[in-house]
Design a protein around this motif. Structure first.
Motif, short mmCIF file in Angstrom:
data_model
loop_
_atom_site.label_atom_id
_atom_site.label_comp_id
_atom_site.label_asym_id
_atom_site.label_seq_id
_atom_site.Cartn_x
_atom_site.Cartn_y
_atom_site.Cartn_z
N ALA A 194 20.91 74.47 42.49
CA ALA A 194 20.61 73.17 43.10
C ALA A 194 21.40 72.98 44.39
O ALA A 194 20.85 72.51 45.40
CB ALA A 194 20.94 72.06 42.11
N GLU A 195 22.66 73.34 44.37
CA GLU A 195 23.49 73.22 45.58
C GLU A 195 22.92 74.09 46.70
O GLU A 195 22.85 73.66 47.86
CB GLU A 195 24.93 73.64 45.26
N ALA A 196 22.51 75.30 46.36
CA ALA A 196 21.97 76.22 47.36
C ALA A 196 20.64 75.74 47.93
O ALA A 196 20.25 76.15 49.03
CB ALA A 196 21.80 77.61 46.74
N ALA A 197 19.94 74.88 47.20
CA ALA A 197 18.63 74.39 47.65
C ALA A 197 18.74 73.23 48.64
O ALA A 197 17.73 72.81 49.20
CB ALA A 197 17.80 73.95 46.45
N ILE A 198 19.95 72.70 48.87
CA ILE A 198 20.12 71.59 49.81
C ILE A 198 20.04 72.13 51.24
O ILE A 198 20.87 72.94 51.66
CB ILE A 198 21.44 70.86 49.58
N PHE A 199 19.05 71.67 51.97
CA PHE A 199 18.86 72.12 53.35
C PHE A 199 19.64 71.28 54.34
O PHE A 199 20.24 71.79 55.29
CB PHE A 199 17.37 72.07 53.70
N ALA A 200 19.61 69.95 54.15
CA ALA A 200 20.20 69.07 55.15
C ALA A 200 20.49 67.71 54.54
O ALA A 200 20.01 67.36 53.46
CB ALA A 200 19.26 68.91 56.35
N TYR A 201 21.31 66.94 55.29
CA TYR A 201 21.64 65.57 54.91
C TYR A 201 21.23 64.62 56.04
O TYR A 201 21.13 65.02 57.21
CB TYR A 201 23.14 65.42 54.67
N SER A 231 19.44 69.32 40.21
CA SER A 231 19.33 70.09 38.97
C SER A 231 18.56 69.31 37.91
O SER A 231 17.63 69.82 37.29
CB SER A 231 20.73 70.44 38.45
N HIS A 232 18.93 68.04 37.73
CA HIS A 232 18.25 67.23 36.72
C HIS A 232 16.78 67.01 37.07
O HIS A 232 15.88 67.19 36.23
CB HIS A 232 18.96 65.88 36.58
N LEU A 233 16.51 66.64 38.32
CA LEU A 233 15.14 66.34 38.74
C LEU A 233 14.25 67.58 38.63
O LEU A 233 13.06 67.48 38.32
CB LEU A 233 15.16 65.81 40.17
#
Length: 232
Positions: A100-107, A183-185
């Protein structure tokens, strides 16, 4: 080539710092009650068993920071909610925290604008919140900042109305981190690039009226602004 009865809605997209290509938005998920103090001010409590969600329609809800939008119909209690936005960059399904952390592209920064009276109608009558939350122009979004090397710890999140501070907290106050949310979603949806998540709002939400100027920010991200025009 497929022919359509009418012109399809255009893709809504967000600029990305340092990149020429834009990020097309496909779905908008929003986390409810992810700050304990906000849950309390709304007369509720945080569900520490798992995060929970509502959605907004990307085509009609996305509004770019800096726009002027009319005060919406059907409400006399229109509220701001300042939020951290997470943009998904990889396909994930049933992800663990590392995936899940690795899937974060941007904020980015976001505003979840809410017809609070219509949301309360839903609560009181055990009905969906759509009229309160899925409001045209109600997902106000900024240019995205790539997540690589951007640590969230200790960053201030704040909002002002006509220059007066109304919300002031840190991202450390979130109950569920972005990775925990993803992760949950991902155990309920096949998350894909283009999915964005508004991660909840701190305490201090309240009403705005036509003519008000809303500004806000999160340390290190592009600031956000919205001006409310006259009611339609």
């Amino acid at each position: 080539m497929t022919q359509y009865l009418f012109t399809p809605a255009p893709v809504r997209s967000l600029k990305v710092l340092g990149q020429a290509a834009e990020y097309p938005v496909s779905r908008i998920f929003c986390v409810g009650r992810n700050y304990e103090a906000h849950a309390a001010e709304m007369g509720g409590t945080v569900d520490r068993e798992a995060p929970w969600y509502f959605t907004k329609s990307a085509v009609s809800a996305v509004c770019l920071s800096g726009e002027t939008r009319p005060y919406p119909p059907g409400t006399s209690d229109f509220h701001y909610e300042m939020e951290l936005v997470v943009a998904v960059g990889d396909a994930v399904f049933k992800a663990d925290l590392a995936q899940a952390e690795a899937a974060i592209f941007a904020y980015g920064c976001g505003l979840d604008m809410t017809r609070r009276d219509r949301q309360q109608d839903g609560k009181d009558n055990r009905r969906p919140w759509d009229l309160g939350k899925d409001v045209e122009g109600s997902a106000v979004l900024t240019t995205l900042t790539p997540a690589a090397g951007f640590a969230l710890a200790g960053r201030r999140i704040h909002l002002e109305v006509n220059g007066t501070t109304r919300q002031d907290a840190t991202l450390d106050d979130m109950v569920w981190s972005p990775a925990e949310v993803i992760s949950h979603l991902s155990h309920y949806y096949h998350l894909q690039p283009g999915d964005i998540i508004l991660t909840g709002t701190p305490a201090g939400v309240g009403p705005v009226v036509a003519g008000d100027a809303i500004t806000g920010g999160i340390d290190g991200l592009e600031p956000i602004s919205l001006t409310l025009g006259a009611a339609e």
